[in-house]
Structure formats: C-alpha cells, structure tokens
Design a protein around this motif. Structure first.
Motif, PDB file in Angstrom:
ATOM      1  N   ARG A 151       0.636  -1.284   0.566  1.00  0.00           N
ATOM      2  CA  ARG A 151       0.142   0.058   0.194  1.00  0.00           C
ATOM      3  C   ARG A 151       0.990   1.728  -0.069  1.00  0.00           C
ATOM      4  O   ARG A 151       1.043   2.229  -0.801  1.00  0.00           O
ATOM      5  CB  ARG A 151      -1.507  -0.284   0.749  1.00  0.00           C
ATOM      6  CG  ARG A 151      -2.049  -0.731   0.968  1.00  0.00           C
ATOM      7  CD  ARG A 151      -2.953  -0.758   2.320  1.00  0.00           C
ATOM      8  NE  ARG A 151      -4.007  -1.543   2.502  1.00  0.00           N
ATOM      9  CZ  ARG A 151      -5.113  -1.854   1.841  1.00  0.00           C
ATOM     10  NH1 ARG A 151      -5.130  -1.007   0.789  1.00  0.00           N
ATOM     11  NH2 ARG A 151      -6.160  -2.400   1.221  1.00  0.00           N
ATOM     12  N   ARG A 155       1.417   4.293  -2.949  1.00  0.00           N
ATOM     13  CA  ARG A 155       0.441   5.911  -2.575  1.00  0.00           C
ATOM     14  C   ARG A 155       2.085   6.582  -3.155  1.00  0.00           C
ATOM     15  O   ARG A 155       2.076   7.832  -3.913  1.00  0.00           O
ATOM     16  CB  ARG A 155       0.954   5.847  -0.776  1.00  0.00           C
ATOM     17  CG  ARG A 155      -0.427   7.031  -0.669  1.00  0.00           C
ATOM     18  CD  ARG A 155       0.118   7.105   0.810  1.00  0.00           C
ATOM     19  NE  ARG A 155      -1.044   6.527   1.325  1.00  0.00           N
ATOM     20  CZ  ARG A 155      -0.845   4.989   2.160  1.00  0.00           C
ATOM     21  NH1 ARG A 155       0.230   5.231   2.282  1.00  0.00           N
ATOM     22  NH2 ARG A 155      -2.133   4.765   2.063  1.00  0.00           N
ATOM     23  N   GLN A 158       1.480   6.893  -7.076  1.00  0.00           N
ATOM     24  CA  GLN A 158       1.105   7.626  -7.292  1.00  0.00           C
ATOM     25  C   GLN A 158       1.576   9.322  -7.501  1.00  0.00           C
ATOM     26  O   GLN A 158       0.938   9.548  -9.174  1.00  0.00           O
ATOM     27  CB  GLN A 158      -0.203   8.050  -6.411  1.00  0.00           C
ATOM     28  CG  GLN A 158      -1.210   6.748  -5.614  1.00  0.00           C
ATOM     29  CD  GLN A 158      -2.437   7.378  -5.167  1.00  0.00           C
ATOM     30  OE1 GLN A 158      -2.312   7.625  -3.692  1.00  0.00           O
ATOM     31  NE2 GLN A 158      -3.628   8.095  -5.410  1.00  0.00           N
ATOM     32  N   ASP A 316     -14.767   1.605 -14.358  1.00  0.00           N
ATOM     33  CA  ASP A 316     -15.043   2.795 -13.317  1.00  0.00           C
ATOM     34  C   ASP A 316     -15.151   4.263 -14.336  1.00  0.00           C
ATOM     35  O   ASP A 316     -14.502   4.269 -15.399  1.00  0.00           O
ATOM     36  CB  ASP A 316     -13.782   1.962 -12.545  1.00  0.00           C
ATOM     37  CG  ASP A 316     -13.568   1.484 -12.327  1.00  0.00           C
ATOM     38  OD1 ASP A 316     -14.859   0.986 -11.365  1.00  0.00           O
ATOM     39  OD2 ASP A 316     -12.460   0.568 -11.866  1.00  0.00           O
ATOM     40  N   HIS A 319      -9.458   5.889 -12.813  1.00  0.00           N
ATOM     41  CA  HIS A 319      -8.810   5.873 -12.223  1.00  0.00           C
ATOM     42  C   HIS A 319      -6.999   5.954 -12.270  1.00  0.00           C
ATOM     43  O   HIS A 319      -6.329   7.152 -13.433  1.00  0.00           O
ATOM     44  CB  HIS A 319      -9.009   4.226 -11.398  1.00  0.00           C
ATOM     45  CG  HIS A 319      -8.049   3.914 -14.187  1.00  0.00           C
ATOM     46  ND1 HIS A 319      -6.947   3.810 -14.075  1.00  0.00           N
ATOM     47  CD2 HIS A 319      -9.035   3.448 -14.923  1.00  0.00           C
ATOM     48  CE1 HIS A 319      -6.824   3.578 -15.445  1.00  0.00           C
ATOM     49  NE2 HIS A 319      -7.914   3.428 -16.406  1.00  0.00           N
ATOM     50  N   PRO A 327      -4.643   4.158  -7.632  1.00  0.00           N
ATOM     51  CA  PRO A 327      -5.891   4.931  -6.127  1.00  0.00           C
ATOM     52  C   PRO A 327      -5.784   6.873  -7.210  1.00  0.00           C
ATOM     53  O   PRO A 327      -4.393   6.577  -7.387  1.00  0.00           O
ATOM     54  CB  PRO A 327      -5.614   4.943  -4.706  1.00  0.00           C
ATOM     55  CG  PRO A 327      -4.725   3.798  -5.073  1.00  0.00           C
ATOM     56  CD  PRO A 327      -4.103   3.486  -6.189  1.00  0.00           C
ATOM     57  N   PRO A 328      -6.796   7.200  -7.032  1.00  0.00           N
ATOM     58  CA  PRO A 328      -8.000   7.104  -6.877  1.00  0.00           C
ATOM     59  C   PRO A 328      -9.054   5.910  -7.774  1.00  0.00           C
ATOM     60  O   PRO A 328      -8.492   6.259  -8.998  1.00  0.00           O
ATOM     61  CB  PRO A 328      -8.966   8.527  -6.437  1.00  0.00           C
ATOM     62  CG  PRO A 328      -8.078   8.617  -7.079  1.00  0.00           C
ATOM     63  CD  PRO A 328      -6.807   8.312  -7.099  1.00  0.00           C
ATOM     64  N   ILE A 329      -9.775   5.205  -7.559  1.00  0.00           N
ATOM     65  CA  ILE A 329     -10.555   4.348  -8.457  1.00  0.00           C
ATOM     66  C   ILE A 329     -11.948   4.905  -8.019  1.00  0.00           C
ATOM     67  O   ILE A 329     -12.552   4.105  -6.846  1.00  0.00           O
ATOM     68  CB  ILE A 329     -10.642   2.764  -8.697  1.00  0.00           C
ATOM     69  CG1 ILE A 329      -8.968   2.533  -9.088  1.00  0.00           C
ATOM     70  CG2 ILE A 329     -10.999   2.433  -9.383  1.00  0.00           C
ATOM     71  CD1 ILE A 329      -8.152   0.998  -8.134  1.00  0.00           C
ATOM     72  N   PRO A 341     -12.629   7.949  -1.445  1.00  0.00           N
ATOM     73  CA  PRO A 341     -11.717   8.360  -1.176  1.00  0.00           C
ATOM     74  C   PRO A 341     -11.679   9.695  -0.889  1.00  0.00           C
ATOM     75  O   PRO A 341     -11.978  10.276  -0.936  1.00  0.00           O
ATOM     76  CB  PRO A 341     -10.548   7.694  -1.715  1.00  0.00           C
ATOM     77  CG  PRO A 341     -10.296   6.895  -2.864  1.00  0.00           C
ATOM     78  CD  PRO A 341     -12.310   7.194  -3.171  1.00  0.00           C
TER      79      PRO A 341
END
Length: 392
Positions: A151, A155, A158, A316, A319, A327-329, A341
C-alpha cells in the motif's frame, strides 16, 4: 494524424535501450529507503512474475519476464534473481546497478540466502510485489512476520517525476497512434481480431508494446454490448455498428490510455447521440473540478450529469495510472466502485478519465476519455487524438 514526438522524447525512444537518469534512480531508492525505515525494516524483498510486478523495473530497470525477485538493502546494490537462465544476459545489461544472478531452482530461496548473508533479522524484512503463498511461507519461515509495504508503494507511485511523465507522454503518443490506426482502417467486413491488428501495426515498429486494446462492437439500432470486451471475437464489423475502444500502448512500463467511439458508415441514432453527449458532458465536468487539492467526491459529484441524463456507467469513471491501476478508483453515483476516498488529488498525479455511459438495461453504451496529468490549476492533456463521436 498523431502529432510527432518532441525532440527530447524522440531521443529517448531512439536509444538502443532507454534508461532513466542516475538522479531519477537515486530519487526512487531514497523514497524506498524512507518507506523501509518508517516500517521498522532493514531489508526489502521486491518481486514480480509473468510480466507483472512494477517494483522490479521501477527499482532496477529490468522488466519482469518469467520471474524476478530482488533484495534491497540500504547502502548496498540490489541482489536480483531472474528466471530463466537465458534471460540473464539482457537482465545484466538493463539492471546494470544490481547484482544479477540466476534464481536457480528457487528464486525465493536464493533471495533468502542473500538476506541471510546480509544479516537480516526476524521481523525486519519487508516485501513489495505479488508474492505467492509458497514464497511468502518460505520467507516467513526464515524471518518471521513479513512487513507488507504494497500500500505504501502504491501511494508512492501516485506522484510521478518529470522523467516518468516524459515516458508516459511517449506511451500516450503510441496509444494515439493505435487509435489512429483503428480509425483509419475501420470498415465493415473486418473482424474484431483484425481491429487488433490495425492497432498494433500502428506502433509496434516504432518501439511500443501492446498493453491492452479492448473493443465493443454492436448494432446501434439493436444494441447488445455496452462496454468493450477484454478478448476479441470473430464477429465482423457491419454497417450501422458502433465500435468503441480502449487502447493502451506502452513504452516499456509506461502506457497511455485513450478511449473513443466510432459509428460505422451511418450517423448515430438519437440514443447514441444522447449517450455520447452525456459522456462528453461528464468528461468536461470532471475536467472542470480536477486539480491539485480537489477531492474524489468532487469528481463523483461532477459526473452526476450521467444520472441526470437517465443513464449509468459500467466501467470505472476515473482511476490513477502509471505503475499500475492506481487509486483513486472512482465509480459513478449509480455504479459505485467502493467507498469514495478522502485523500485529495495532488499535482503530479496521472489519472484516466473514462466515462463509459450506458443505458440502465446494460444493452447500449459508449466510451470516451483519456489519460491526463493533474496540475496545480487543472489538468494537462497527454493525448492529442481528437475527441468526439467519430463516423468512419
């Protein structure tokens, strides 16, 4: 026509094997060292298999083939174990900063031996990547509880560096070439399989590889398909069909993504004009709110024009992209993708806006959208393929 690449990007593409700068690679290593220290670990195992596992090329510049498992220890070169043996020569060329070796009978056992040689202690080993059950069991049997940094790594990915954005621009350029090839060759009589040939032929010789090309094909006056399919059928395209496509061509691990709809040899009937009008309105509304500091809820709210028009979504709505499906999705009000989120968008994020507007019975739909860069004041387009519902 797709606009030509800028000279600096062309120089990257024309290199025998393109490389990121020493400064960029040092930036990545420093960021990983921060993650490791914050988690209370001393070493990291990073892995991938079957061309999946972005941490391997991100840290070593070796794209994963059959399997690759690396050991990252701050202040030391990476140990990278590669399957198969015949992949070693190129892996050593591309991952020149790492100590590259054959993984032998078991790459995870080779990594465990390297960790032991480096003095790794129980409870102080972290992991990033798609590690399977047997690999995790072997690692934890030797080093106890393994710290999961996946995770944190996602992040980290991103926010893109300037060099990464340049490589993504190249991926966008090749994806536009693929969509151009589809548009220019699309005609009644071609099968869905042949559409893939049109797409890939437009960029393979230029240095790109296929990431995805998904097609949806159905009669506009008797629709039965609302979202592109992940595998092509042998069905031929016919006059009066809609063909909608999602295309991603990659420059190494950096792909673009562009989505468009085409009407074959006829003008779209009212239903499809309304569907595409709603999709365009949703795209424009999202662009109007998307910037540094915007909240995901702002995006979902802006896309409410879809429901106001009497439609919903299947795919979606937005994304993150570049280093994975990040993320964000976000889904729409009527087709959520999970909890929205609470973290804001940040300048340097790359996302795909892709309103796939469909009828509530799921029989008809359109696709539009593309990858964009989030900036302090809004978004920057990374694609130049024309928007709109195109008749061919």
């Amino acid at each position: 026509m797709t606009a030509p690449l800028a000279p600096r990007l062309r120089r990257i593409v024309e290199a025998e094997y393109p490389r990121f700068s020493d400064g960029e690679m040092a930036r990545r290593r420093a960021a990983i060292e921060v993650l490791i220290a914050a988690a209370g670990a001393d070493h990291l195992v990073f892995c991938g298999a079957n061309r999946f596992g972005s941490s391997v090329p991100w840290l070593t510049q070796w794209p994963v083939t059959a399997e690759a498992i690396g050991v990252f220890s701050p202040g030391r070169p990476d140990a990278l174990f590669v399957q198969y043996f015949n992949h070693l020569p190129l892996a050593r060329r591309l991952a020149g900063r790492a100590e590259v070796a054959w993984g032998g009978e078991s790459s995870i056992q080779s990594a465990i031996s390297a960790l032991a040689h480096r003095g790794a202690k129980p409870g102080r080993v972290a992991v990033i990547g798609p590690m399977n059950f047997e690999q995790h069991a072997a690692l934890s049997a030797r080093f106890g509880d393994i710290i999961n940094l996946n995770r944190d790594y996602v992040r980290l990915r991103q926010i893109k560096s300037e060099e990464e954005i340049d490589w993504l621009r190249i991926g966008a350029h090749f994806s536009d070439r693929g969509m151009t090839g589809l548009r220019d060759g699309l005609q009644a009589g071609r099968s869905e399989r042949e559409l893939g040939d049109l797409v890939e032929r437009a960029y393979l010789a230029q240095g790109a590889t296929n990431w995805i090309h998904y097609f949806g094909v159905t009669p506009m006056r008797d629709p039965q398909v609302s979202v592109p399919a992940q595998f092509p059928s042998s069905r031929p395209v016919r006059k009066g069909d809609i063909v909608f496509a999602e295309i991603s061509a990659a420059f190494w691990d950096y792909a673009g993504q562009v989505l468009r709809s085409f009407a074959v040899a006829e003008e779209p009937p009212p239903l499809y004009r309304d569907l595409h009008h709603a999709a365009d309105a949703a795209f424009d509304a999202i662009v109007a709110v998307l910037k540094d500091g915007a909240m995901p809820a702002d995006v979902v709210g802006a896309a409410g024009v879809i429901e106001q028009a009497g439609f919903t979504t299947c795919d979606d709505l937005l994304h993150g992209f570049g280093g994975g499906y990040l993320p964000p999705i976000l889904g729409s009000h009527s087709r959520p993708a999970g909890p929205v989120p609470a973290e804001p968008f940040t300048a340097g994020m790359v996302v795909v806006i892709q309103p796939n507007v469909v009828t509530r019975d799921g029989k008809a739909g359109v696709q539009t959208g593309e990858m964009v860069l989030v900036t302090k004041t809004g978004i920057e387009r990374m694609h130049d393929f024309p928007r709109g519902f195109i008749r061919v």
